[in-house]
Design a protein around this motif. Structure first.
Motif, PDB file in Angstrom:
ATOM      1  N   GLY A   8       1.004  -1.156   0.078  1.00  0.00           N
ATOM      2  CA  GLY A   8      -0.193   0.019  -0.048  1.00  0.00           C
ATOM      3  C   GLY A   8       0.721   1.250   0.150  1.00  0.00           C
ATOM      4  N   GLY A   9       0.218   2.417   0.062  1.00  0.00           N
ATOM      5  CA  GLY A   9       0.962   3.611   0.043  1.00  0.00           C
ATOM      6  C   GLY A   9       0.409   4.847   1.143  1.00  0.00           C
ATOM      7  N   VAL A  10       1.375   5.417   1.433  1.00  0.00           N
ATOM      8  CA  VAL A  10       0.933   6.914   2.262  1.00  0.00           C
ATOM      9  C   VAL A  10       1.162   7.788   1.206  1.00  0.00           C
ATOM     10  N   VAL A  11      -0.072   8.265   0.592  1.00  0.00           N
ATOM     11  CA  VAL A  11      -0.156   9.017  -0.642  1.00  0.00           C
ATOM     12  C   VAL A  11      -0.235  10.521  -0.001  1.00  0.00           C
ATOM     13  N   PHE A  13      -0.179  14.792  -1.373  1.00  0.00           N
ATOM     14  CA  PHE A  13      -0.249  15.890  -2.390  1.00  0.00           C
ATOM     15  C   PHE A  13      -0.476  17.201  -1.569  1.00  0.00           C
ATOM     16  N   ARG A  14       0.689  18.028  -1.892  1.00  0.00           N
ATOM     17  CA  ARG A  14       0.672  19.119  -1.192  1.00  0.00           C
ATOM     18  C   ARG A  14       0.578  19.263   0.538  1.00  0.00           C
ATOM     19  N   GLY A  15       1.305  18.169   1.109  1.00  0.00           N
ATOM     20  CA  GLY A  15       1.255  18.181   2.509  1.00  0.00           C
ATOM     21  C   GLY A  15       0.463  17.256   3.080  1.00  0.00           C
ATOM     22  N   LYS A  16      -0.837  16.945   2.339  1.00  0.00           N
ATOM     23  CA  LYS A  16      -1.918  16.005   3.076  1.00  0.00           C
ATOM     24  C   LYS A  16      -1.811  14.736   2.554  1.00  0.00           C
ATOM     25  N   ILE A  17      -2.595  13.864   3.276  1.00  0.00           N
ATOM     26  CA  ILE A  17      -2.523  12.659   3.169  1.00  0.00           C
ATOM     27  C   ILE A  17      -3.779  11.867   2.830  1.00  0.00           C
ATOM     28  N   LEU A  18      -3.725  11.017   1.895  1.00  0.00           N
ATOM     29  CA  LEU A  18      -5.066  10.242   1.182  1.00  0.00           C
ATOM     30  C   LEU A  18      -5.439   9.093   2.452  1.00  0.00           C
ATOM     31  N   LEU A  19      -6.570   9.207   2.821  1.00  0.00           N
ATOM     32  CA  LEU A  19      -7.328   8.256   3.402  1.00  0.00           C
ATOM     33  C   LEU A  19      -8.414   7.765   2.983  1.00  0.00           C
ATOM     34  N   ALA A  58      -6.739   7.800  -7.171  1.00  0.00           N
ATOM     35  CA  ALA A  58      -5.676   8.774  -7.236  1.00  0.00           C
ATOM     36  C   ALA A  58      -4.362   8.073  -7.855  1.00  0.00           C
ATOM     37  N   ARG A  59      -3.978   9.036  -8.737  1.00  0.00           N
ATOM     38  CA  ARG A  59      -2.735   8.591  -9.483  1.00  0.00           C
ATOM     39  C   ARG A  59      -1.437   9.185  -8.849  1.00  0.00           C
ATOM     40  N   ALA A  60      -0.712   8.194  -8.458  1.00  0.00           N
ATOM     41  CA  ALA A  60       0.580   8.699  -7.579  1.00  0.00           C
ATOM     42  C   ALA A  60       1.746   7.916  -8.297  1.00  0.00           C
ATOM     43  N   SER A  61       3.076   8.611  -7.928  1.00  0.00           N
ATOM     44  CA  SER A  61       4.141   7.787  -8.138  1.00  0.00           C
ATOM     45  C   SER A  61       4.864   7.617  -6.725  1.00  0.00           C
ATOM     46  N   ILE A  62       5.626   6.231  -6.882  1.00  0.00           N
ATOM     47  CA  ILE A  62       6.423   6.114  -5.848  1.00  0.00           C
ATOM     48  C   ILE A  62       7.569   6.717  -5.424  1.00  0.00           C
ATOM     49  N   ILE A  63       7.859   7.241  -4.269  1.00  0.00           N
ATOM     50  CA  ILE A  63       8.985   8.106  -4.066  1.00  0.00           C
ATOM     51  C   ILE A  63       9.972   7.122  -3.174  1.00  0.00           C
ATOM     52  N   LYS A  64       9.463   6.463  -2.175  1.00  0.00           N
ATOM     53  CA  LYS A  64      10.556   5.814  -1.624  1.00  0.00           C
ATOM     54  C   LYS A  64       9.703   4.578  -0.848  1.00  0.00           C
ATOM     55  N   LYS A  82      -0.637 -11.583   8.449  1.00  0.00           N
ATOM     56  CA  LYS A  82      -0.494 -10.458   7.277  1.00  0.00           C
ATOM     57  C   LYS A  82       0.815  -9.682   7.181  1.00  0.00           C
ATOM     58  N   GLU A  83       1.504  -9.599   6.211  1.00  0.00           N
ATOM     59  CA  GLU A  83       2.490  -8.559   5.931  1.00  0.00           C
ATOM     60  C   GLU A  83       2.023  -7.486   4.988  1.00  0.00           C
ATOM     61  N   VAL A  84       2.402  -6.304   5.351  1.00  0.00           N
ATOM     62  CA  VAL A  84       2.125  -5.218   4.280  1.00  0.00           C
ATOM     63  C   VAL A  84       3.268  -4.399   4.133  1.00  0.00           C
ATOM     64  N   HIS A  85       3.523  -4.021   3.020  1.00  0.00           N
ATOM     65  CA  HIS A  85       4.840  -3.192   2.742  1.00  0.00           C
ATOM     66  C   HIS A  85       4.359  -2.142   1.786  1.00  0.00           C
ATOM     67  N   TRP A  86       4.961  -1.054   2.572  1.00  0.00           N
ATOM     68  CA  TRP A  86       4.377   0.370   2.302  1.00  0.00           C
ATOM     69  C   TRP A  86       5.424   1.302   1.544  1.00  0.00           C
ATOM     70  N   TYR A  87       4.611   2.222   0.987  1.00  0.00           N
ATOM     71  CA  TYR A  87       5.706   2.974   0.066  1.00  0.00           C
ATOM     72  C   TYR A  87       5.171   4.619   0.200  1.00  0.00           C
ATOM     73  N   LEU A  88       6.188   5.501   0.373  1.00  0.00           N
ATOM     74  CA  LEU A  88       5.854   6.999   0.354  1.00  0.00           C
ATOM     75  C   LEU A  88       5.457   7.265  -1.259  1.00  0.00           C
ATOM     76  N   MET A  89       4.212   7.886  -1.443  1.00  0.00           N
ATOM     77  CA  MET A  89       3.876   8.129  -2.740  1.00  0.00           C
ATOM     78  C   MET A  89       3.602   9.787  -2.961  1.00  0.00           C
ATOM     79  N   MET A  90       3.601  10.074  -3.966  1.00  0.00           N
ATOM     80  CA  MET A  90       3.151  11.689  -4.382  1.00  0.00           C
ATOM     81  C   MET A  90       2.125  11.360  -5.272  1.00  0.00           C
ATOM     82  N   ALA A  91       0.866  12.086  -4.968  1.00  0.00           N
ATOM     83  CA  ALA A  91      -0.106  12.026  -5.802  1.00  0.00           C
ATOM     84  C   ALA A  91       0.099  13.409  -6.844  1.00  0.00           C
TER      85      ALA A  91
END
Length: 150
Positions: A8-11, A13-19, A58-64, A82-91
Protein backbone atom coordinates in the motif's frame (compact mmCIF):
# COMPACT_ATOMS: atom_id res chain seq x y z
CA UNK A 1 -2.13 -20.34 9.51
CA UNK A 2 -2.76 -18.50 6.22
CA UNK A 3 0.03 -16.18 5.05
CA UNK A 4 -0.99 -13.07 3.12
CA UNK A 5 1.02 -10.23 1.59
CA UNK A 6 -0.34 -6.81 0.71
CA UNK A 7 1.19 -3.53 -0.43
CA UNK A 8 0.00 0.00 0.00
CA UNK A 9 0.85 3.64 0.01
CA UNK A 10 1.03 6.73 2.14
CA UNK A 11 -0.07 9.08 -0.63
CA UNK A 12 0.73 12.77 -0.18
CA UNK A 13 -0.28 15.80 -2.23
CA UNK A 14 0.72 19.30 -1.11
CA UNK A 15 1.38 18.05 2.41
CA UNK A 16 -1.96 16.26 2.83
CA UNK A 17 -2.45 12.50 3.18
CA UNK A 18 -4.95 10.32 1.33
CA UNK A 19 -7.32 8.26 3.50
CA UNK A 20 -10.21 5.96 2.68
CA UNK A 21 -13.32 5.41 4.80
CA UNK A 22 -14.67 1.87 4.87
CA UNK A 23 -18.26 1.08 5.79
CA UNK A 24 -19.38 -2.53 5.36
CA UNK A 25 -23.13 -3.22 5.61
CA UNK A 26 -23.59 0.04 7.55
CA UNK A 27 -21.00 -1.07 10.10
CA UNK A 28 -18.22 1.42 10.85
CA UNK A 29 -14.95 -0.03 9.62
CA UNK A 30 -12.86 3.12 9.97
CA UNK A 31 -10.39 5.26 8.05
CA UNK A 32 -7.48 3.41 6.44
CA UNK A 33 -4.56 3.84 4.08
CA UNK A 34 -4.99 2.30 0.61
CA UNK A 35 -3.56 -1.21 0.30
CA UNK A 36 -4.29 -4.58 -1.24
CA UNK A 37 -3.19 -8.09 -2.08
CA UNK A 38 -0.23 -8.91 -4.27
CA UNK A 39 -1.29 -10.77 -7.41
CA UNK A 40 0.72 -13.68 -8.86
CA UNK A 41 3.90 -12.47 -10.58
CA UNK A 42 3.37 -8.87 -9.48
CA UNK A 43 6.17 -6.79 -7.95
CA UNK A 44 5.41 -5.14 -4.62
CA UNK A 45 5.74 -1.59 -5.93
CA UNK A 46 3.37 -2.41 -8.82
CA UNK A 47 0.82 -3.83 -6.37
CA UNK A 48 1.03 -0.67 -4.24
CA UNK A 49 0.46 1.63 -7.24
CA UNK A 50 -2.37 -0.54 -8.64
CA UNK A 51 -4.16 -0.75 -5.28
CA UNK A 52 -3.92 3.00 -4.65
CA UNK A 53 -5.41 3.65 -8.09
CA UNK A 54 -8.12 0.98 -7.75
CA UNK A 55 -9.21 1.85 -4.22
CA UNK A 56 -8.99 5.64 -4.42
CA UNK A 57 -8.76 6.67 -8.08
CA UNK A 58 -5.64 8.65 -7.16
CA UNK A 59 -2.74 8.63 -9.60
CA UNK A 60 0.50 8.53 -7.65
CA UNK A 61 4.16 7.77 -8.10
CA UNK A 62 6.41 5.98 -5.64
CA UNK A 63 9.03 8.09 -3.94
CA UNK A 64 10.46 5.64 -1.44
CA UNK A 65 9.92 2.30 0.31
CA UNK A 66 8.90 2.98 3.93
CA UNK A 67 8.85 -0.45 5.52
CA UNK A 68 6.43 -3.18 6.48
CA UNK A 69 3.81 -3.83 9.11
CA UNK A 70 2.77 -7.26 10.31
CA UNK A 71 -0.35 -8.39 12.10
CA UNK A 72 -2.66 -11.36 12.50
CA UNK A 73 -6.42 -11.62 12.44
CA UNK A 74 -8.97 -14.41 12.57
CA UNK A 75 -11.28 -15.60 9.84
CA UNK A 76 -13.83 -18.38 10.43
CA UNK A 77 -11.54 -21.10 8.99
CA UNK A 78 -8.15 -20.01 10.30
CA UNK A 79 -5.78 -17.28 11.45
CA UNK A 80 -4.27 -14.96 8.84
CA UNK A 81 -0.68 -13.80 9.25
CA UNK A 82 -0.46 -10.62 7.18
CA UNK A 83 2.54 -8.63 6.00
CA UNK A 84 2.01 -5.20 4.39
CA UNK A 85 4.76 -3.41 2.46
CA UNK A 86 4.36 0.38 2.44
CA UNK A 87 5.60 3.07 0.05
CA UNK A 88 5.72 6.83 0.34
CA UNK A 89 3.93 8.18 -2.74
CA UNK A 90 3.22 11.51 -4.32
CA UNK A 91 -0.19 12.08 -5.91
CA UNK A 92 -0.58 14.26 -9.00
CA UNK A 93 -3.69 16.04 -7.63
CA UNK A 94 -6.26 16.06 -4.80
CA UNK A 95 -8.53 13.82 -6.89
CA UNK A 96 -9.92 10.70 -5.23
CA UNK A 97 -12.99 8.54 -5.75
CA UNK A 98 -13.56 5.70 -3.27
CA UNK A 99 -14.00 2.20 -4.69
CA UNK A 100 -17.56 1.18 -3.81
CA UNK A 101 -16.94 -2.53 -4.56
CA UNK A 102 -14.47 -2.61 -1.67
CA UNK A 103 -16.99 -0.81 0.59
CA UNK A 104 -15.11 2.49 0.59
CA UNK A 105 -17.72 5.22 0.94
CA UNK A 106 -15.51 8.27 1.37
CA UNK A 107 -11.98 9.41 0.65
CA UNK A 108 -9.97 12.57 0.91
CA UNK A 109 -6.68 14.28 1.64
CA UNK A 110 -6.15 15.33 5.25
CA UNK A 111 -3.59 17.33 7.21
CA UNK A 112 -1.14 15.11 9.07
CA UNK A 113 -2.62 15.57 12.55
CA UNK A 114 -6.16 14.95 11.21
CA UNK A 115 -5.06 11.83 9.30
CA UNK A 116 -3.18 10.50 12.31
CA UNK A 117 -6.25 10.78 14.56
CA UNK A 118 -8.67 9.45 11.92
CA UNK A 119 -6.69 6.28 11.20
CA UNK A 120 -8.22 3.25 12.89
CA UNK A 121 -5.21 0.94 13.21
CA UNK A 122 -2.10 1.60 15.33
CA UNK A 123 0.21 -0.04 12.78
CA UNK A 124 -1.05 2.33 10.05
CA UNK A 125 -0.50 5.29 12.39
CA UNK A 126 3.13 4.16 12.84
CA UNK A 127 3.61 3.86 9.07
CA UNK A 128 2.03 7.29 8.55
CA UNK A 129 4.37 8.79 11.15
CA UNK A 130 7.44 7.27 9.48
CA UNK A 131 6.32 8.24 5.97
CA UNK A 132 5.45 11.79 6.96
CA UNK A 133 8.84 12.32 8.60
CA UNK A 134 10.48 11.07 5.38
CA UNK A 135 8.31 13.49 3.41
CA UNK A 136 9.26 16.45 5.65
CA UNK A 137 12.93 15.49 5.43
CA UNK A 138 12.83 15.35 1.61
CA UNK A 139 10.90 18.62 1.48
CA UNK A 140 13.41 20.34 3.77
CA UNK A 141 16.21 19.24 1.42
CA UNK A 142 14.18 20.44 -1.60
CA UNK A 143 14.09 16.87 -2.91
CA UNK A 144 10.33 16.20 -2.63
CA UNK A 145 8.98 15.56 -6.10
CA UNK A 146 12.32 15.94 -7.84
CA UNK A 147 13.23 12.26 -8.24
CA UNK A 148 12.39 8.69 -7.32
CA UNK A 149 14.26 6.82 -4.58
CA UNK A 150 13.31 3.18 -5.10
Amino acid sequence: MIEATSCGGVVIFRGKILLLYKNFKNKYEGWVLPKGTVEAGEEYKDTALREVLEESGARASIIKYIGKSEYTFSVPEDTVDKEVHWYLMMADSYYSKPQREEYFVDSGFYKYHEAYHLLKFANEKQILEKAYHEYLDLKKKNLWGSKKYF
